[in-house]
Design a protein around this motif. Sequence first.
Motif, PDB file in Angstrom:
ATOM      1  N   VAL A  12       0.766  -1.098   0.167  1.00 57.36           N
ATOM      2  CA  VAL A  12       0.264  -0.229  -0.332  1.00 57.36           C
ATOM      3  C   VAL A  12       0.928   1.527  -0.257  1.00 57.36           C
ATOM      4  CG1 VAL A  12      -1.975   1.289   1.351  1.00 57.36           C
ATOM      5  CG2 VAL A  12      -2.050  -1.435   0.922  1.00 57.36           C
ATOM      6  N   LEU A  13       1.654   1.298   1.111  1.00 55.93           N
ATOM      7  CA  LEU A  13       1.708   2.189   1.469  1.00 55.93           C
ATOM      8  C   LEU A  13       3.788   2.522   0.573  1.00 55.93           C
ATOM      9  CD1 LEU A  13       1.575   3.998   3.924  1.00 55.93           C
ATOM     10  CD2 LEU A  13       0.815   4.652   2.296  1.00 55.93           C
ATOM     11  N   SER A  14       4.244   0.773   0.945  1.00 54.91           N
ATOM     12  CA  SER A  14       6.261   1.225   0.573  1.00 54.91           C
ATOM     13  C   SER A  14       5.662  -0.716  -0.912  1.00 54.91           C
ATOM     14  CB  SER A  14       6.568   0.299   2.091  1.00 54.91           C
ATOM     15  OG  SER A  14       8.159  -0.081   1.431  1.00 54.91           O
ATOM     16  N   PRO A  15       6.417  -0.523  -1.816  1.00 54.60           N
ATOM     17  CA  PRO A  15       6.096  -1.550  -2.850  1.00 54.60           C
ATOM     18  C   PRO A  15       7.489  -2.671  -2.212  1.00 54.60           C
ATOM     19  CG  PRO A  15       7.817   0.690  -3.402  1.00 54.60           C
ATOM     20  CD  PRO A  15       7.264   0.882  -2.236  1.00 54.60           C
ATOM     21  N   GLY A  16       8.351  -2.931  -0.979  1.00 52.85           N
ATOM     22  CA  GLY A  16       8.775  -3.929  -0.700  1.00 52.85           C
ATOM     23  C   GLY A  16       9.877  -3.887  -2.489  1.00 52.85           C
ATOM     24  N   GLU A  17      10.286  -2.981  -2.533  1.00 55.79           N
ATOM     25  CA  GLU A  17      11.113  -3.410  -4.072  1.00 55.79           C
ATOM     26  C   GLU A  17      12.962  -3.962  -3.581  1.00 55.79           C
ATOM     27  OE1 GLU A  17      13.193  -0.234  -7.546  1.00 55.79           O
ATOM     28  OE2 GLU A  17      12.462   0.389  -6.021  1.00 55.79           O
ATOM     29  N   GLY A  18      12.617  -5.579  -4.495  1.00 52.10           N
ATOM     30  CA  GLY A  18      13.784  -6.003  -3.680  1.00 52.10           C
ATOM     31  C   GLY A  18      13.971  -6.637  -3.456  1.00 52.10           C
ATOM     32  N   VAL A  19      12.619  -7.013  -2.509  1.00 51.46           N
ATOM     33  CA  VAL A  19      12.269  -7.449  -0.873  1.00 51.46           C
ATOM     34  C   VAL A  19      12.735  -9.191  -1.322  1.00 51.46           C
ATOM     35  CG1 VAL A  19       9.526  -8.308  -1.854  1.00 51.46           C
ATOM     36  CG2 VAL A  19      11.005  -7.946   0.659  1.00 51.46           C
ATOM     37  N   LEU A  20      12.316  -9.369  -2.553  1.00 47.22           N
ATOM     38  CA  LEU A  20      12.546 -10.910  -3.057  1.00 47.22           C
ATOM     39  C   LEU A  20      13.767 -11.414  -4.046  1.00 47.22           C
ATOM     40  CD1 LEU A  20       8.603 -12.045  -3.621  1.00 47.22           C
ATOM     41  CD2 LEU A  20      10.172 -12.821  -1.752  1.00 47.22           C
ATOM     42  N   GLU A  21      13.565  -9.963  -4.500  1.00 45.62           N
ATOM     43  CA  GLU A  21      14.843 -10.564  -5.666  1.00 45.62           C
ATOM     44  C   GLU A  21      15.930 -10.545  -5.535  1.00 45.62           C
ATOM     45  OE1 GLU A  21      10.737  -8.956  -7.527  1.00 45.62           O
ATOM     46  OE2 GLU A  21      12.141  -8.585  -6.194  1.00 45.62           O
ATOM     47  N   ALA A  24      16.563 -13.470  -3.144  1.00 48.01           N
ATOM     48  CA  ALA A  24      17.042 -14.782  -3.370  1.00 48.01           C
ATOM     49  C   ALA A  24      18.036 -14.772  -4.769  1.00 48.01           C
ATOM     50  CB  ALA A  24      16.035 -15.304  -5.093  1.00 48.01           C
ATOM     51  N   ALA A  25      18.773 -13.736  -5.141  1.00 42.03           N
ATOM     52  CA  ALA A  25      20.543 -13.083  -5.865  1.00 42.03           C
ATOM     53  C   ALA A  25      21.073 -13.365  -4.365  1.00 42.03           C
ATOM     54  CB  ALA A  25      20.694 -12.135  -6.321  1.00 42.03           C
ATOM     55  N   MET A  26      21.304 -13.039  -3.813  1.00 45.32           N
ATOM     56  CA  MET A  26      22.139 -13.533  -2.470  1.00 45.32           C
ATOM     57  C   MET A  26      22.504 -14.561  -2.277  1.00 45.32           C
ATOM     58  SD  MET A  26      21.867 -11.321   1.163  1.00 45.32           S
ATOM     59  CE  MET A  26      22.523 -12.633   3.066  1.00 45.32           C
ATOM     60  N   LEU A  27      21.214 -15.459  -2.114  1.00 45.20           N
ATOM     61  CA  LEU A  27      21.305 -16.398  -2.080  1.00 45.20           C
ATOM     62  C   LEU A  27      21.978 -17.598  -2.627  1.00 45.20           C
ATOM     63  CD1 LEU A  27      18.508 -17.635   0.834  1.00 45.20           C
ATOM     64  CD2 LEU A  27      20.934 -17.502   0.722  1.00 45.20           C
ATOM     65  N   GLY A  28      21.774 -16.947  -4.155  1.00 44.46           N
ATOM     66  CA  GLY A  28      21.797 -17.532  -5.753  1.00 44.46           C
ATOM     67  C   GLY A  28      21.034 -19.038  -5.982  1.00 44.46           C
ATOM     68  N   VAL A  29      19.884 -18.752  -5.546  1.00 42.92           N
ATOM     69  CA  VAL A  29      18.319 -19.563  -5.540  1.00 42.92           C
ATOM     70  C   VAL A  29      17.302 -19.193  -7.052  1.00 42.92           C
ATOM     71  CG1 VAL A  29      18.838 -20.521  -3.600  1.00 42.92           C
ATOM     72  CG2 VAL A  29      17.211 -19.166  -3.658  1.00 42.92           C
ATOM     73  N   PRO A  30      16.070 -20.341  -7.084  1.00 41.58           N
ATOM     74  CA  PRO A  30      16.061 -19.197  -7.801  1.00 41.58           C
ATOM     75  C   PRO A  30      14.595 -18.579  -7.714  1.00 41.58           C
ATOM     76  CG  PRO A  30      16.407 -21.053  -8.686  1.00 41.58           C
ATOM     77  CD  PRO A  30      16.725 -21.599  -8.102  1.00 41.58           C
ATOM     78  N   ALA A  32      11.549 -17.861  -8.292  1.00 40.35           N
ATOM     79  CA  ALA A  32      10.247 -18.764  -7.975  1.00 40.35           C
ATOM     80  C   ALA A  32      10.836 -19.767  -6.634  1.00 40.35           C
ATOM     81  CB  ALA A  32       9.625 -19.542  -8.488  1.00 40.35           C
ATOM     82  N   ASP A  33      11.799 -20.570  -6.054  1.00 39.53           N
ATOM     83  CA  ASP A  33      11.962 -21.084  -5.167  1.00 39.53           C
ATOM     84  C   ASP A  33      11.599 -20.527  -4.013  1.00 39.53           C
ATOM     85  OD1 ASP A  33      12.026 -23.409  -6.671  1.00 39.53           O
ATOM     86  OD2 ASP A  33      14.189 -23.597  -6.575  1.00 39.53           O
ATOM     87  N   TYR A  34      12.501 -19.621  -3.926  1.00 42.15           N
ATOM     88  CA  TYR A  34      12.463 -18.146  -2.873  1.00 42.15           C
ATOM     89  C   TYR A  34      11.586 -18.366  -2.406  1.00 42.15           C
ATOM     90  CZ  TYR A  34      14.075 -14.522   0.755  1.00 42.15           C
ATOM     91  OH  TYR A  34      14.222 -13.365   1.477  1.00 42.15           O
ATOM     92  N   GLU A  35      10.511 -16.950  -3.406  1.00 38.81           N
ATOM     93  CA  GLU A  35       8.998 -16.469  -2.734  1.00 38.81           C
ATOM     94  C   GLU A  35       8.181 -17.489  -2.556  1.00 38.81           C
ATOM     95  OE1 GLU A  35       5.302 -13.953  -5.021  1.00 38.81           O
ATOM     96  OE2 GLU A  35       7.392 -15.179  -6.095  1.00 38.81           O
TER      97      GLU A  35
END
Length: 213
Positions: A12-21, A24-30, A32-35
């Motif tokens: 609503v107020l915060s888009p949470g930009e990059g919260v999943l991406e 996932a990049a930090m862990l080196g996992v797909p 979809a798997d991280y989500e």
Amino acid sequence: MIRAVVFDFGIVLSPGEGVLEDAAAMLGVPLADYEEAYWVDRLAYDAGCSDAEYWTPLLERLGKPATPEMIQGLAALDGAAWAQLPEESRRLLRDVRATGREVAVLSNAPFNVDLAIADSDFADEADYWFISASMGMTKPNAGVYARVAEVLEVEPGDIAFLDDRTPNVEGAQRAGWVAHLWTSPEDARAWLTEVGALSPLVFAEDAEARAGS
């Protein structure tokens, strides 16, 4: 008469930009798997479980070592990703406050997000912040809405509420709040104007500013 306006935070107020991406990049996992792993125990995290209780099983599902350093790093990254308030959201909060009404944020969020918000440059953009982990209960629990109304010291019918999840909106309506499903900032401004929580002039000025940008 609407005396207080309460907003959800994430999406609503915060888009949470990059919260999943980013995680996932930090862990080196797909992604979809991280989500998928991210949402399994999220409600318990929002209700106040510890970082270790949330991130350890998440990492185990992804086949990653749940070291204290990794848990701390993911919690910090997650908190920072959610603790964002774009200018559009700041302007909305300021416009509502300019009408003399109190503004509060009511969010299902864990302690790491609560701490990140407290350290942010926008913590004073709202009069009250209600974070579920600190309350020990999550929306749409009826106790959440009762607690907020009690702290705000207003009657339930004098509260306008915006949330992007239907169960949370319905929970607020059962509590006697005037509630609306969030779909966009433009729709929110139109609805707040309709219920008398925002000046029609402010709404028109915002629309004009958007057209000129």
